[in-house]
Enzyme design. Structure first.
Site, short mmCIF file in Angstrom:
data_model
loop_
_atom_site.label_atom_id
_atom_site.label_comp_id
_atom_site.label_asym_id
_atom_site.label_seq_id
_atom_site.Cartn_x
_atom_site.Cartn_y
_atom_site.Cartn_z
N TYR A 52 0.82 -1.21 0.00
CA TYR A 52 0.00 0.00 0.00
C TYR A 52 0.86 1.27 0.00
CZ TYR A 52 -2.97 3.83 1.30
OH TYR A 52 -3.60 5.04 1.29
N SER A 134 -4.07 14.64 5.64
CA SER A 134 -5.03 14.37 4.58
C SER A 134 -6.41 14.22 5.20
CB SER A 134 -4.65 13.07 3.86
OG SER A 134 -5.75 12.60 3.11
N GLN A 155 -5.09 18.98 3.82
CA GLN A 155 -5.39 18.70 2.40
C GLN A 155 -6.78 18.10 2.28
OE1 GLN A 155 -4.98 15.06 1.10
NE2 GLN A 155 -6.10 15.73 -0.70
N THR A 185 -5.94 19.04 -3.85
CA THR A 185 -5.25 18.10 -4.74
C THR A 185 -5.93 18.06 -6.10
OG1 THR A 185 -4.45 16.82 -2.89
CG2 THR A 185 -4.59 15.67 -4.99
N ARG A 194 -3.48 0.44 -8.51
CA ARG A 194 -2.07 0.16 -8.23
C ARG A 194 -1.92 -1.36 -8.15
NH1 ARG A 194 -3.28 3.95 -4.08
NH2 ARG A 194 -3.29 5.96 -5.12
N LYS A 280 -2.12 21.28 -5.48
CA LYS A 280 -1.11 20.22 -5.51
C LYS A 280 -1.35 19.28 -6.68
CE LYS A 280 0.47 16.33 -2.65
NZ LYS A 280 -0.13 15.16 -3.27
N HIS A 304 1.97 12.95 -7.50
CA HIS A 304 1.40 12.04 -6.52
C HIS A 304 2.37 10.89 -6.22
CE1 HIS A 304 -2.82 12.07 -4.92
NE2 HIS A 304 -2.46 10.91 -4.42
N ARG A 307 1.83 7.50 -8.06
CA ARG A 307 0.76 6.59 -7.64
C ARG A 307 -0.48 6.67 -8.52
NH1 ARG A 307 1.23 4.62 -2.35
NH2 ARG A 307 -0.97 4.78 -1.83
C1 LIG Z 1 0.36 6.08 1.15
C2 LIG Z 1 0.17 7.38 0.40
C3 LIG Z 1 -1.06 8.01 0.41
C4 LIG Z 1 -1.23 9.22 -0.27
N1 LIG Z 1 -2.42 9.87 -0.18
C5 LIG Z 1 -2.55 11.12 -0.70
C6 LIG Z 1 -3.73 11.89 -0.46
O1 LIG Z 1 -4.66 11.45 0.20
N2 LIG Z 1 -3.79 13.13 -1.02
C7 LIG Z 1 -2.76 13.66 -1.76
O2 LIG Z 1 -2.86 14.80 -2.21
N3 LIG Z 1 -1.63 12.95 -1.97
C8 LIG Z 1 -1.49 11.71 -1.46
N4 LIG Z 1 -0.34 11.02 -1.63
C9 LIG Z 1 0.75 11.62 -2.42
C10 LIG Z 1 1.68 12.43 -1.54
O3 LIG Z 1 1.03 13.56 -1.01
C11 LIG Z 1 2.91 12.92 -2.32
O4 LIG Z 1 2.49 13.63 -3.45
C12 LIG Z 1 3.84 11.79 -2.75
O5 LIG Z 1 3.90 10.77 -1.78
C13 LIG Z 1 5.23 12.34 -3.00
O6 LIG Z 1 6.06 11.40 -3.57
P1 LIG Z 1 7.05 10.46 -2.74
O7 LIG Z 1 6.19 9.43 -2.13
O8 LIG Z 1 7.96 9.91 -3.78
O9 LIG Z 1 7.76 11.32 -1.73
C14 LIG Z 1 -0.15 9.79 -0.99
C15 LIG Z 1 1.09 9.14 -0.99
C16 LIG Z 1 1.27 7.95 -0.31
C17 LIG Z 1 2.61 7.30 -0.30
#
Ligand SMILES: Cc1cc2nc3c(=O)[nH]c(=O)nc-3n(C[C@H](O)[C@H](O)[C@H](O)COP(=O)(O)O)c2cc1C
Length: 416
Positions: A52, A134, A155, A185, A194, A280, A304, A307
């Site tokens: 996850y 979040s 967020q 976002t 994923r 974002k 993101h 992801r």
């Molecule tokens: C487990 C997980 C959950 C995430 N959930 C959100 C979210 O709810 N809202 C959001 O804007 N970004 C979410 N993100 C993206 C992060 O805010 C961020 O953009 C991203 O993790 C940055 O890249 P990095 O993981 O390589 O540092 C999530 C990332 C991860 C790893």
């Protein structure tokens, strides 16, 4: 670790040539880098939790591109300048933080490690670094404001039902408890798949099957954390469906949240939220221009973390064009792929005011439990100072003027 009062952190000059911790510090010896914590997390976490927090869209090639693109940025040092570690305290939206980095928003982080929101918020408050909660996290904004009163950002996803009733109410609550920055976002227009997550069998709400149960039993730290903090819940939504059980709540949120904000909706939030507003998930400089024209105070150049879809440019490669478009009028933050203080300095050198990290903090929880996030933050602090010192930058301003070779810089053919 004993921490100075937050007011000390921001005024502490700390230009000592030594890093803050001796090399024989136990945590440092165990995990001298953030990527090494990824390996720790992989070994220690239940397989589905690691899938996850670590998995990306498609074949994970977006994640790999983000890392490769950062690695490809070369910083040209200047010598004979200074023998001291430079100060890295940073002002973002009028508040002083311990460094030019922070915690990116993460939904359901408790699936990666139970109690994650609380541990991340506590560490960020102690380190005095921005913590972005979040709205689909495991803590309400009211709870987060108690844990991280000086560093809380919030967020929200798009919650369009009943003319954004819940989204607007969440913003009101965030304002009431003193969250400083609101983040909208933009980069989730479509629900994503994923594959690693899908294959692991994770379901929402969390219902472990036999294979998962066995994996939890083989992971003592995760098991203990789940016993203490419970299964992942969607805390911020509880008051809108007070009698819902876990399954009903998941269904409720699924019905509420859809798509990503339109620019008209961003304008509606801008009207309601009087404090700093960030959008974002920006990659195109034209979108950054649009955000600033609507009155946003900054943008997060982000994909993101790879992801959502793996075909996007790495944010570090889009950053110079976005910074050139809006960097003088607005705050430009970058995330996706950051794994070290050196990466932070690369982002600064290419025009960012700060760089945020997501997965790296989750790896730290997987590797070290509650102690992980503060260790990751200390690593970022020491590594950023060291990287600046190595290239002869005496300040963040000087880092931003570093000579850089950037073979991946994205050239946009349609600037608007
Ligand atoms: C487990 C997980 C959950 C995430 N959930 C959100 C979210 O709810 N809202 C959001 O804007 N970004 C979410 N993100 C993206 C992060 O805010 C961020 O953009 C991203 O993790 C940055 O890249 P990095 O993981 O390589 O540092 C999530 C990332 C991860 C790893």
């Amino acid at each position: 670790m004993q921490r100075p009062a937050t007011s000390d952190v921001i005024s502490r000059p700390n230009t000592s040539p030594l890093p803050s911790r001796a090399p024989d510090n136990a945590l440092l010896r165990q995990y001298p880098t953030i990527p090494m914590m990824r390996e720790g997390a992989r070994k220690k976490l239940p397989y589905f939790a690691f899938a996850y927090l670590d998995g990306g869209a498609g074949e994970d090639s977006g994640i790999a591109r983000n890392w490769r693109a950062l690695d490809a940025v070369e910083l040209v040092p200047r010598y004979g300048v200074s023998t001291e570690l430079p100060p890295i305290e940073t002002e973002l939206f009028g508040r002083r933080y311990a460094g030019p980095f922070g915690v990116a928003p993460m939904g359901s982080p408790s699936l990666g490690f139970p109690g994650a929101d609380r541990h991340l918020a506590t560490a960020a408050q102690a380190a005095r670094l921005p913590y972005t909660l979040s709205a689909v996290g495991g803590m309400t904004v009211e709870e987060a404001a108690k844990v991280a009163p000086d560093v809380l950002w919030f967020q929200v996803p798009r919650l369009p039902r009943d003319n954004h009733k819940i989204g607007f109410d969440m913003v009101r609550r965030a304002e009431e408890v003193g969250a400083h920055v609101l983040v909208l976002t933009m980069d989730t227009p479509i629900r994503t798949i994923r594959p690693r997550e899908t294959r692991s069998g994770i379901r929402s709400p969390f219902r472990p099957d036999l294979r998962m149960m066995l994996s939890i039993l083989a992971s003592p730290s995760w098991f203990a954390a789940m016993r203490r903090y419970g299964v992942p819940r969607l805390a911020s939504f509880q008051r809108y469906a007070p009698n819902a059980n876990l399954a009903e709540m998941t269904e409720f949120v699924r019905k509420q949240a859809s798509g990503a904000f339109t620019w008209d909706e961003v304008a509606m939030y801008r009207e309601r939220w009087k404090r700093p507003l960030l959008v974002k998930g920006i990659v195109h400089p034209g979108d950054a221009e649009r955000a600033v024209a609507l009155g946003c105070d900054g943008v997060v150049v982000s994909v993101h973390g790879g992801r959502q879809i793996e075909a996007l440019p790495a944010p570090i490669d889009a950053l110079p064009a976005v910074a050139a478009a809006v960097g003088r009028r607005a705050t430009v933050i970058m995330d996706s792929g950051v794994r070290s203080g050196t990466d932070v300095v690369r982002a600064l050198a290419l025009g960012a005011h700060a760089a945020f990290m997501g997965k790296g903090f989750m790896w730290s929880l997987g590797a070290l439990g509650a102690d992980g996030p503060l260790h990751a933050m200390d690593l970022l602090i020491d590594e950023t100072k060291a990287a600046l010192g190595q290239i002869g930058a005496r300040s963040i301003q000087e880092a931003r003027a570093t000579e850089v070779r950037h073979p991946g810089a994205f050239r946009f053919s349609s600037p608007a």
